[in-house]
Design a protein around this motif. Sequence first.
Motif, PDB file in Angstrom:
ATOM      1  N   ARG A   1       0.837  -1.145   0.139  1.00  0.00           N
ATOM      2  CA  ARG A   1      -0.064   0.003  -0.021  1.00  0.00           C
ATOM      3  C   ARG A   1       0.952   1.292  -0.172  1.00  0.00           C
ATOM      4  O   ARG A   1       0.666   2.126  -0.780  1.00  0.00           O
ATOM      5  CB  ARG A   1      -0.994  -0.010   1.228  1.00  0.00           C
ATOM      6  N   TRP A   2       2.023   1.339   0.637  1.00  0.00           N
ATOM      7  CA  TRP A   2       2.873   2.454   0.694  1.00  0.00           C
ATOM      8  C   TRP A   2       3.683   2.516  -0.397  1.00  0.00           C
ATOM      9  O   TRP A   2       3.755   3.551  -1.280  1.00  0.00           O
ATOM     10  CB  TRP A   2       4.058   2.279   1.892  1.00  0.00           C
ATOM     11  N   GLY A   3       3.886   1.680  -1.074  1.00  0.00           N
ATOM     12  CA  GLY A   3       4.699   1.403  -2.311  1.00  0.00           C
ATOM     13  C   GLY A   3       3.873   1.771  -3.687  1.00  0.00           C
ATOM     14  O   GLY A   3       4.158   2.969  -4.317  1.00  0.00           O
ATOM     15  N   TRP A   4       2.437   1.231  -3.539  1.00  0.00           N
ATOM     16  CA  TRP A   4       1.675   1.720  -4.521  1.00  0.00           C
ATOM     17  C   TRP A   4       1.136   3.191  -4.646  1.00  0.00           C
ATOM     18  O   TRP A   4       0.819   3.669  -5.632  1.00  0.00           O
ATOM     19  CB  TRP A   4       0.351   0.483  -4.513  1.00  0.00           C
ATOM     20  N   GLY A   5       1.050   3.730  -3.700  1.00  0.00           N
ATOM     21  CA  GLY A   5       0.510   4.867  -3.126  1.00  0.00           C
ATOM     22  C   GLY A   5       1.723   5.843  -3.178  1.00  0.00           C
ATOM     23  O   GLY A   5       1.316   7.271  -3.099  1.00  0.00           O
ATOM     24  N   ALA A   6       2.947   5.793  -3.345  1.00  0.00           N
ATOM     25  CA  ALA A   6       3.742   6.777  -2.926  1.00  0.00           C
ATOM     26  C   ALA A   6       3.706   8.064  -4.091  1.00  0.00           C
ATOM     27  O   ALA A   6       4.054   8.888  -3.905  1.00  0.00           O
ATOM     28  CB  ALA A   6       5.218   5.832  -2.955  1.00  0.00           C
ATOM     29  N   HIS A   7       3.774   7.425  -5.302  1.00  0.00           N
ATOM     30  CA  HIS A   7       3.990   8.266  -6.511  1.00  0.00           C
ATOM     31  C   HIS A   7       2.763   7.981  -7.326  1.00  0.00           C
ATOM     32  O   HIS A   7       3.049   7.257  -8.325  1.00  0.00           O
ATOM     33  CB  HIS A   7       5.294   8.256  -7.172  1.00  0.00           C
ATOM     34  N   ARG A   8       1.521   8.281  -7.135  1.00  0.00           N
ATOM     35  CA  ARG A   8       0.504   7.643  -8.068  1.00  0.00           C
ATOM     36  C   ARG A   8       0.377   8.355  -9.318  1.00  0.00           C
ATOM     37  O   ARG A   8      -0.094   7.602 -10.433  1.00  0.00           O
ATOM     38  CB  ARG A   8      -0.963   8.405  -7.396  1.00  0.00           C
ATOM     39  N   SER A   9       1.212   9.398  -9.631  1.00  0.00           N
ATOM     40  CA  SER A   9       1.357   9.872 -11.150  1.00  0.00           C
ATOM     41  C   SER A   9       2.258   8.816 -11.853  1.00  0.00           C
ATOM     42  O   SER A   9       2.112   8.835 -13.227  1.00  0.00           O
ATOM     43  CB  SER A   9       1.940  11.239 -11.011  1.00  0.00           C
ATOM     44  N   LEU A  10       2.917   8.263 -11.225  1.00  0.00           N
ATOM     45  CA  LEU A  10       3.965   7.201 -12.027  1.00  0.00           C
ATOM     46  C   LEU A  10       3.024   5.652 -12.435  1.00  0.00           C
ATOM     47  O   LEU A  10       3.803   4.985 -12.866  1.00  0.00           O
ATOM     48  CB  LEU A  10       5.292   6.853 -11.167  1.00  0.00           C
ATOM     49  N   MET A  11       2.104   5.686 -11.568  1.00  0.00           N
ATOM     50  CA  MET A  11       1.152   4.434 -11.639  1.00  0.00           C
ATOM     51  C   MET A  11      -0.123   4.649 -12.305  1.00  0.00           C
ATOM     52  O   MET A  11      -0.697   5.792 -12.338  1.00  0.00           O
ATOM     53  CB  MET A  11       0.908   3.949 -10.171  1.00  0.00           C
ATOM     54  N   GLY A  12      -0.640   3.703 -12.890  1.00  0.00           N
ATOM     55  CA  GLY A  12      -1.929   3.836 -13.558  1.00  0.00           C
ATOM     56  C   GLY A  12      -3.257   3.762 -12.460  1.00  0.00           C
ATOM     57  O   GLY A  12      -2.750   3.379 -11.361  1.00  0.00           O
ATOM     58  N   ASP A  13      -4.144   4.099 -12.892  1.00  0.00           N
ATOM     59  CA  ASP A  13      -5.579   3.772 -11.870  1.00  0.00           C
ATOM     60  C   ASP A  13      -5.778   2.531 -12.007  1.00  0.00           C
ATOM     61  O   ASP A  13      -6.808   2.087 -12.662  1.00  0.00           O
ATOM     62  CB  ASP A  13      -6.570   4.817 -12.440  1.00  0.00           C
ATOM     63  N   ASP A  14      -5.204   1.630 -11.493  1.00  0.00           N
ATOM     64  CA  ASP A  14      -5.303   0.206 -11.582  1.00  0.00           C
ATOM     65  C   ASP A  14      -5.896  -0.649 -10.580  1.00  0.00           C
ATOM     66  O   ASP A  14      -5.419  -1.943 -10.313  1.00  0.00           O
ATOM     67  CB  ASP A  14      -3.854  -0.514 -12.122  1.00  0.00           C
ATOM     68  N   TRP A  15      -6.661  -0.095  -9.837  1.00  0.00           N
ATOM     69  CA  TRP A  15      -7.138  -0.452  -8.229  1.00  0.00           C
ATOM     70  C   TRP A  15      -7.719  -1.695  -8.757  1.00  0.00           C
ATOM     71  O   TRP A  15      -8.040  -2.818  -7.791  1.00  0.00           O
ATOM     72  CB  TRP A  15      -7.889   0.290  -7.325  1.00  0.00           C
ATOM     73  N   THR A  16      -8.709  -1.789  -9.944  1.00  0.00           N
ATOM     74  CA  THR A  16      -9.293  -3.157 -10.471  1.00  0.00           C
ATOM     75  C   THR A  16      -8.544  -4.158 -10.778  1.00  0.00           C
ATOM     76  O   THR A  16      -9.052  -5.388 -10.820  1.00  0.00           O
ATOM     77  CB  THR A  16     -10.241  -2.797 -11.601  1.00  0.00           C
ATOM     78  N   PHE A  17      -7.188  -4.078 -11.092  1.00  0.00           N
ATOM     79  CA  PHE A  17      -6.423  -5.146 -11.361  1.00  0.00           C
ATOM     80  C   PHE A  17      -6.359  -6.258 -10.327  1.00  0.00           C
ATOM     81  O   PHE A  17      -6.487  -6.150  -9.318  1.00  0.00           O
ATOM     82  CB  PHE A  17      -4.931  -4.839 -11.608  1.00  0.00           C
TER      83      PHE A  17
END
Length: 313
Positions: free
Chosen positions: A140-156
């Motif tokens: 949760r920390w790593g996934w949310g640290a820099h959301r701009s670098l990640m897609g909106d992929d909470w449904t994966f």
Amino acid sequence: MSATVLRGLPRTVLRLHRTALIAWAAFVTVLVAVLVWTVRVTADDALREQEYCALHSRCNVLTTMAYADRIGYVGWFACYSFLAVAAFAGGALIGRELENGTVRLAWTQGVSPARWLAAKLAVPALAVTLGGIVLILAFRWGWGAHRSLMGDDWTFGDVFVARGPALVAYALCALAVGTLTALVLRRTLPAVGVSFVLMWLLNVVLEFNRSSLWPAVTRLSPTGIELPDSAWQVENGTIVDGRRTQNLADLTCDGTAARVRSCLHDAGVSGYYAVHHPASHFWPLHLVETGIVLAVAAAATTAAFRLLRHRTA
């Protein structure tokens, strides 16, 4: 005497399966280390690359992609670690002792079958629970640290499980299902394979029906619907003659906006609809799935104790 024996059982289980415990601890440690290295060491380069690309039409996004990929791999391994737990429970934990007959020796040393099984389940259950909690918090920390670098992929599928207690629930369920399978088959290799397949099927079924675990939101509009990127779109279509229709492949409306509106009106199209889950539905969906998996785990555990009691009565 029995209390002393009971206290000794957990130590015996730890001694017998210390290799598996070390492997689990190493697995958790490596995944956490990858997350820390990705967020603390590589994020700055990815952010600079992202800023550069925002100002230039041609740029390299390899660093940004690598950042997201590493976070994604950690989520995948964390999510599907329950398959390894199922194989371990069906094989080394229970199946091997039943197949070799060594369990009979423990039962002749003042240890009842129920106490033996309780100790066999309690020690790995504690290990996977503690390790799972660490993985959840770290991911949760790593996934949310820099959301701009990640897609909106909470449904994966893997991200969905790894971000909450479902990760621990799947591991505990795998432990229970593997144990029950081993008690039923009493053969190591078949128990490993069947336990693996059963847990894989459970995950596939729940993932396929995940969107139905909580009521979705329906939006209606006469002109069109644009959902936010974070929304999980379940269904969309047009409203024709007051009924929702997903497929209008035979309808073609071209020309000016006025001609398109006239064409749609003649076809009976009165608006559009979209059924979706907003990002705020993550926790309701997640907790319902967690409850289902824990219910399966409780049922499998109960069945395992009853089967053992029946066979040793």
